[in-house]
Design an enzyme around this catalytic site. Structure first.
Site, mmCIF file in Angstrom:
data_model
loop_
_atom_site.group_PDB
_atom_site.id
_atom_site.type_symbol
_atom_site.label_atom_id
_atom_site.label_comp_id
_atom_site.label_asym_id
_atom_site.label_seq_id
_atom_site.Cartn_x
_atom_site.Cartn_y
_atom_site.Cartn_z
ATOM 1 N N ASP A 96 1.107 -0.952 0.007
ATOM 2 C CA ASP A 96 -0.212 0.087 -0.002
ATOM 3 C C ASP A 96 0.925 1.318 0.260
ATOM 4 O O ASP A 96 1.881 1.032 0.057
ATOM 5 C CB ASP A 96 -0.817 -0.012 0.822
ATOM 6 C CG ASP A 96 -0.119 -0.171 2.206
ATOM 7 O OD1 ASP A 96 1.375 0.024 2.485
ATOM 8 O OD2 ASP A 96 -1.012 -0.499 3.868
ATOM 9 N N GLY A 99 -1.884 5.389 2.678
ATOM 10 C CA GLY A 99 -2.672 6.519 2.227
ATOM 11 C C GLY A 99 -3.987 5.990 3.891
ATOM 12 O O GLY A 99 -4.309 6.617 4.240
ATOM 13 N N CYS A 315 -8.684 -27.487 11.393
ATOM 14 C CA CYS A 315 -9.076 -28.730 11.530
ATOM 15 C C CYS A 315 -9.394 -29.968 11.635
ATOM 16 O O CYS A 315 -9.804 -30.337 12.114
ATOM 17 C CB CYS A 315 -10.687 -27.919 11.154
ATOM 18 S SG CYS A 315 -10.806 -26.304 10.881
ATOM 19 N N HIS A 342 -6.409 -20.710 11.036
ATOM 20 C CA HIS A 342 -7.939 -21.071 10.091
ATOM 21 C C HIS A 342 -8.647 -19.910 9.551
ATOM 22 O O HIS A 342 -9.526 -20.365 8.690
ATOM 23 C CB HIS A 342 -8.806 -21.852 11.461
ATOM 24 C CG HIS A 342 -9.987 -21.559 11.388
ATOM 25 N ND1 HIS A 342 -10.392 -22.228 10.942
ATOM 26 C CD2 HIS A 342 -11.170 -20.995 11.744
ATOM 27 C CE1 HIS A 342 -12.298 -22.416 10.524
ATOM 28 N NE2 HIS A 342 -11.918 -21.109 11.083
#
Length: 379
Positions: A96, A99, A315, A342
């Site tokens: 990025d 900003g 899981c 997860h």
């Protein structure tokens, strides 16, 4: 930018919605869209080794230009061979522009046509001044595959005149970023601003298109205090009716599952957010039952996995809800790490399912099934 290194191919469009499936080609690999990008703010996804991030299905990650420029510094990263080598992630990276820190730092930021001055309250309190040209120089030193223009993100609610002023400033900075950016193996995305006002967002997009051939577009200034329905009132027509078809569309800073499902239906291709890892560290999990808070006593004797419908390594690896809850309540770091793993997998898998539904021409049914399910609750 060398256009031979970047290309976006649309391979399927859903007949009922505006969803599309594509492939974004970059120097460090292809990205199948729609896609969620895990956030490695400071060149790391908190607590998770890069090989695990990749094994979870991540194709591209996001890092934060502001934080990397502050520590360890863009010059040091360049000296170490660039961001890919520095962080040991040899797949696509998006950085990025800083900003969002313009928004999040509040009174510690001063803006002018020339640029932005930060007071680095989260570091040593020093004053840092960036022009758009400075920002592009930092991005080029980092060497990410995709970088974003410097922009002003404004919170909600805000007076229309303030939103328009921020949009105008972002447009002027975009032009300067476009002219300053020269690295051929890095794509610069423009950012559409304009708050919740569709006409301002369309004007912002038109100005970007007039500047030149941006290889992709971010959509910023959402998830800044508004509710989801308010966001979609302007986002849906913007993406579906106004964004250029042949360019990737990146909805910045949005990461809850239901918003991703609805965003894809609008025609969004890319998403990022700290939500999956932040909520994981706070003890919560995404699931097909809705969000689960593992501080809740109802999980204390539950031998089942976090989400019986999930195939992530946590899981399927024998970790019970009872054990996860124990680690969360006892502040054992592994609990937050496992929940973060997860949650990242959950969003990546959701995007894999969305892509398959688009290719098979059934994304409208996919959205309806999701919205009618318990998974859509609590988001």
């Amino acid at each position: 930018m060398d256009s031979s290194l970047f290309r976006y191919d649309i391979i399927a469009e859903d007949p009922e919605t505006h969803a599309r499936a594509g492939v974004l080609h970059t120097p460090h690999g292809d990205i199948e869209t729609p896609i969620f990008m895990p956030v490695g703010t400071k060149a790391t996804v908190k607590g998770i080794p890069w090989e695990t991030v990749h094994d979870l299905g991540a194709q591209i990650v996001l890092s934060n230009t502001y934080h990397l420029a502050m520590r360890p510094g863009a010059d040091l990263i360049a000296e170490m061979g660039g961001l890919h080598a520095f962080m040991n992630w040899h797949h696509p990276i998006l950085t990025d522009s800083g900003g969002f820190q313009v928004f999040s730092h509040g009174d510690a930021v001063k803006l002018s046509d020339e640029g932005v001055r930060f007071i680095a309250t989260d570091y040593d309190g020093s004053h840092v001044f960036w022009t758009p040209e400075d920002n592009m120089a930092i991005a080029e030193k980092l060497g990410s595959d995709i970088c974003m223009q410097l922009d002003q993100c404004i919170g909600y609610p805000a007076a229309r005149r303030d939103v328009e002023r921020a949009m105008d400033l972002s447009s002027r900075w975009a032009e300067r970023c476009y002219k300053a950016h020269t690295r051929p193996d890095q794509a610069l995305f423009g950012i559409v601003q304009g708050g919740m006002h569709l006409d301002l967002r369309v004007r912002s997009l038109e100005r970007l298109e007039e500047m030149g051939d941006f290889p992709g577009y971010g959509i910023g200034g959402y998830s800044v205090g508004e509710d989801h329905e308010t966001m979609f009132e302007s986002l849906e027509p913007l993406a579906a009716e106004h964004m250029p078809r042949a360019k990737p569309r990146y909805l910045m800073g949005v990461g809850n599952p239901t918003t991703l499902v609805r965003g894809v239906a609008c025609g969004i291709d890319m998403f990022d957010c700290v939500l999956p890892t932040r909520t994981g560290r706070m003890g919560s999990a995404f699931s097909h039952e809705g969000r689960l808070n593992f501080r809740n006593a109802r999980f204390a004797k539950d031998p089942g996995p976090i989400d019986p419908a999930c195939t992530c390594p946590v899981c399927t690896g024998g970790y019970s809800r009872a054990h996860i809850r124990h680690m969360v309540t006892q502040h054992e770091m592994l609990g937050g790490i496992l929940l973060s793993m997860h949650n990242i997998y959950f969003l990546l898998d959701l995007m894999r399912e969305a892509r398959a539904a688009i290719i098979e021409g059934r994304y409208g049914a996919f959205v309806r099934a999701w919205m009618d399910s318990p998974a859509a609750n609590d988001y």
